[in-house]
Write a protein that holds these residues in place. Structure first.
Motif, PDB file in Angstrom:
ATOM      1  N   GLN A 115      11.914  -6.590   3.926  1.00  0.00           N
ATOM      2  CA  GLN A 115      13.275  -6.143   3.652  1.00  0.00           C
ATOM      3  C   GLN A 115      13.866  -6.895   2.459  1.00  0.00           C
ATOM      4  N   MET A 116      13.558  -8.184   2.363  1.00  0.00           N
ATOM      5  CA  MET A 116      14.026  -8.981   1.233  1.00  0.00           C
ATOM      6  C   MET A 116      13.414  -8.476  -0.074  1.00  0.00           C
ATOM      7  N   LEU A 117      12.122  -8.113  -0.029  1.00  0.00           N
ATOM      8  CA  LEU A 117      11.466  -7.584  -1.221  1.00  0.00           C
ATOM      9  C   LEU A 117      12.034  -6.219  -1.602  1.00  0.00           C
ATOM     10  N   GLN A 118      12.312  -5.387  -0.615  1.00  0.00           N
ATOM     11  CA  GLN A 118      12.904  -4.078  -0.900  1.00  0.00           C
ATOM     12  C   GLN A 118      14.239  -4.240  -1.618  1.00  0.00           C
ATOM     13  N   LYS A 119      15.033  -5.188  -1.165  1.00  0.00           N
ATOM     14  CA  LYS A 119      16.321  -5.454  -1.803  1.00  0.00           C
ATOM     15  C   LYS A 119      16.120  -5.935  -3.237  1.00  0.00           C
ATOM     16  N   ALA A 120      15.117  -6.797  -3.443  1.00  0.00           N
ATOM     17  CA  ALA A 120      14.835  -7.305  -4.784  1.00  0.00           C
ATOM     18  C   ALA A 120      14.376  -6.183  -5.711  1.00  0.00           C
ATOM     19  N   VAL A 121      13.551  -5.277  -5.200  1.00  0.00           N
ATOM     20  CA  VAL A 121      13.072  -4.148  -6.006  1.00  0.00           C
ATOM     21  C   VAL A 121      14.245  -3.262  -6.417  1.00  0.00           C
ATOM     22  N   ARG A 122      15.145  -2.992  -5.476  1.00  0.00           N
ATOM     23  CA  ARG A 122      16.319  -2.173  -5.808  1.00  0.00           C
ATOM     24  C   ARG A 122      17.158  -2.850  -6.883  1.00  0.00           C
ATOM     25  N   HIS A 123      17.300  -4.161  -6.779  1.00  0.00           N
ATOM     26  CA  HIS A 123      18.091  -4.897  -7.769  1.00  0.00           C
ATOM     27  C   HIS A 123      17.450  -4.811  -9.153  1.00  0.00           C
ATOM     28  N   VAL A 124      16.123  -4.956  -9.214  1.00  0.00           N
ATOM     29  CA  VAL A 124      15.423  -4.866 -10.501  1.00  0.00           C
ATOM     30  C   VAL A 124      15.589  -3.476 -11.099  1.00  0.00           C
ATOM     31  N   LYS A 125      15.446  -2.452 -10.258  1.00  0.00           N
ATOM     32  CA  LYS A 125      15.596  -1.076 -10.742  1.00  0.00           C
ATOM     33  C   LYS A 125      17.001  -0.839 -11.273  1.00  0.00           C
ATOM     34  N   GLU A 126      18.008  -1.325 -10.545  1.00  0.00           N
ATOM     35  CA  GLU A 126      19.392  -1.153 -10.982  1.00  0.00           C
ATOM     36  C   GLU A 126      19.641  -1.888 -12.291  1.00  0.00           C
ATOM     37  N   SER A 127      19.082  -3.095 -12.420  1.00  0.00           N
ATOM     38  CA  SER A 127      19.266  -3.871 -13.645  1.00  0.00           C
ATOM     39  C   SER A 127      18.644  -3.156 -14.840  1.00  0.00           C
ATOM     40  N   LYS A 171       0.812  -1.219   0.000  1.00  0.00           N
ATOM     41  CA  LYS A 171       0.000   0.000   0.000  1.00  0.00           C
ATOM     42  C   LYS A 171       0.848   1.272   0.000  1.00  0.00           C
ATOM     43  N   ALA A 172       2.071   1.182   0.492  1.00  0.00           N
ATOM     44  CA  ALA A 172       2.918   2.365   0.661  1.00  0.00           C
ATOM     45  C   ALA A 172       3.210   3.053  -0.669  1.00  0.00           C
ATOM     46  N   ASP A 173       3.329   4.384  -0.620  1.00  0.00           N
ATOM     47  CA  ASP A 173       3.736   5.106  -1.821  1.00  0.00           C
ATOM     48  C   ASP A 173       5.240   4.913  -2.015  1.00  0.00           C
ATOM     49  N   LEU A 174       5.795   5.518  -3.058  1.00  0.00           N
ATOM     50  CA  LEU A 174       7.190   5.275  -3.412  1.00  0.00           C
ATOM     51  C   LEU A 174       8.135   5.609  -2.262  1.00  0.00           C
ATOM     52  N   GLU A 175       7.942   6.770  -1.654  1.00  0.00           N
ATOM     53  CA  GLU A 175       8.835   7.174  -0.564  1.00  0.00           C
ATOM     54  C   GLU A 175       8.685   6.254   0.641  1.00  0.00           C
ATOM     55  N   GLU A 176       7.444   5.930   1.002  1.00  0.00           N
ATOM     56  CA  GLU A 176       7.202   5.066   2.155  1.00  0.00           C
ATOM     57  C   GLU A 176       7.719   3.654   1.917  1.00  0.00           C
ATOM     58  N   SER A 177       7.629   3.178   0.672  1.00  0.00           N
ATOM     59  CA  SER A 177       8.057   1.807   0.378  1.00  0.00           C
ATOM     60  C   SER A 177       9.563   1.640   0.525  1.00  0.00           C
ATOM     61  N   GLU A 178      10.298   2.747   0.481  1.00  0.00           N
ATOM     62  CA  GLU A 178      11.751   2.684   0.630  1.00  0.00           C
ATOM     63  C   GLU A 178      12.195   2.941   2.063  1.00  0.00           C
ATOM     64  N   SER A 179      11.238   3.200   2.951  1.00  0.00           N
ATOM     65  CA  SER A 179      11.568   3.440   4.352  1.00  0.00           C
ATOM     66  C   SER A 179      11.855   2.123   5.055  1.00  0.00           C
ATOM     67  N   SER A 180      12.262   2.211   6.301  1.00  0.00           N
ATOM     68  CA  SER A 180      12.663   1.023   7.051  1.00  0.00           C
ATOM     69  C   SER A 180      11.446   0.243   7.541  1.00  0.00           C
ATOM     70  N   PHE A 181      11.402  -1.050   7.193  1.00  0.00           N
ATOM     71  CA  PHE A 181      10.389  -1.969   7.703  1.00  0.00           C
ATOM     72  C   PHE A 181      11.090  -2.985   8.600  1.00  0.00           C
ATOM     73  N   GLU A 182      10.452  -3.324   9.708  1.00  0.00           N
ATOM     74  CA  GLU A 182      11.048  -4.281  10.636  1.00  0.00           C
ATOM     75  C   GLU A 182      10.942  -5.715  10.126  1.00  0.00           C
ATOM     76  N   ASP A 183       9.990  -5.967   9.237  1.00  0.00           N
ATOM     77  CA  ASP A 183       9.735  -7.329   8.783  1.00  0.00           C
ATOM     78  C   ASP A 183      10.836  -7.815   7.841  1.00  0.00           C
ATOM     79  N   GLU A 184      11.344  -9.021   8.092  1.00  0.00           N
ATOM     80  CA  GLU A 184      12.464  -9.560   7.315  1.00  0.00           C
ATOM     81  C   GLU A 184      12.080  -9.836   5.865  1.00  0.00           C
ATOM     82  N   TYR A 185      10.853 -10.320   5.632  1.00  0.00           N
ATOM     83  CA  TYR A 185      10.428 -10.603   4.262  1.00  0.00           C
ATOM     84  C   TYR A 185      10.276  -9.314   3.456  1.00  0.00           C
TER      85      TYR A 185
END
Length: 242
Positions: free
Chosen positions: A177-189, A161-175
């Motif tokens: 965080q894993m998705l955030q890392k995957a999104v960054r990787h896709v964007k970089e690719s 549900k989070a907007d772009l800025e909120e989706s890049e903020s810190s989430f305590e949930d480990e899963y």
């Protein structure tokens, strides 16, 4: 972006475990699977299609806007998945279980729940299931019943549900965080691919001068200043020297 992130087997497996509520050892993922069995009839393209180690089939769809026909759409998707599972001579008992899962950025039924689960049951006796092996799930980012759902699912839906800025903020949930890392990787690719398209013409210009190999290595070094260069892109760049 959703399909690209869920095309990773571990990302998809973790999501399916969380949504369906049971353990899954491994999955095979097919992104944007098309199903067209006759040119005169409506085909479908599934956002994410997966099979687990028990051959249970899963279709995951991201639904950003309300749609009045989601129930009938889920019925059609179940039927399309079933149509390719039984070969001639097979028994109906070999038909695999199937799940159609919609991730909705709205409340599809207005009950303020994070998860709605449907299966075929007897109206006269709700405890009597049909045993058809199909379930349809609707996950809603507009739920309010946090006390009824696992924290992991609630955090995931808040992330969706989070907007772009909120989706890049810190989430305590480990899963998450894993998705955030995957999104960054896709964007970089994708950024690397765009940069390469610009630099590809430069490689072509250098081909006749016999200096393409050195230029290709220079391009790779330049792209590495932006992020990790995937092996497939590295091979494509070096292939320009052939």
């Amino acid at each position: 972006m959703f399909g690209a992130v869920m095309s990773d087997a571990e990302n998809c497996r973790r999501f399916l475990e969380m949504a369906a509520g049971f353990s899954i050892e491994r999955v095979e993922v097919i992104k944007e699977k098309s199903m067209v069995y006759h040119p005169e009839y409506k085909g479908v393209r599934l956002d994410v299609f997966a099979r687990d180690e028990k051959n249970t089939h899963y279709n995951v769809e991201m639904q950003m806007l309300p749609q009045a026909e989601l129930g009938r759409r889920s019925r059609y998707y179940h039927g399309q998945m079933d149509a390719e599972t039984l070969l001639s001579g097979s028994t109906y008992g070999m038909l695999p279980d199937s799940y159609v899962i919609f991730i909705c950025d709205f409340d599809p039924f207005g009950e303020k729940k994070y998860r709605y689960t449907f299966e075929n049951r007897c109206l006269e006796n709700p405890n009597l299931g049909l045993g058809s092996g199909e379930r349809t799930l609707f996950l809603s980012t507009a739920g309010e019943n946090e006390e009824d759902e696992p924290e992991e699912l609630v955090q995931f839906l808040k992330y969706v549900k989070a907007d772009l800025e909120e989706s890049e903020s810190s989430f305590e949930d480990e899963y998450v965080q894993m998705l955030q890392k995957a999104v960054r990787h896709v964007k970089e690719s994708r950024e690397l691919e765009e940069k390469f398209m610009v630099l590809e013409e430069m490689l072509q210009d250098e081909r006749e001068e016999g200096r393409t190999e050195g230029r290709a290595l220079a391009v790779i070094e330049l792209l590495e200043t932006i992020g990790e260069v995937p092996q497939s892109l590295r091979e494509k760049i070096l292939g320009q020297t052939d």
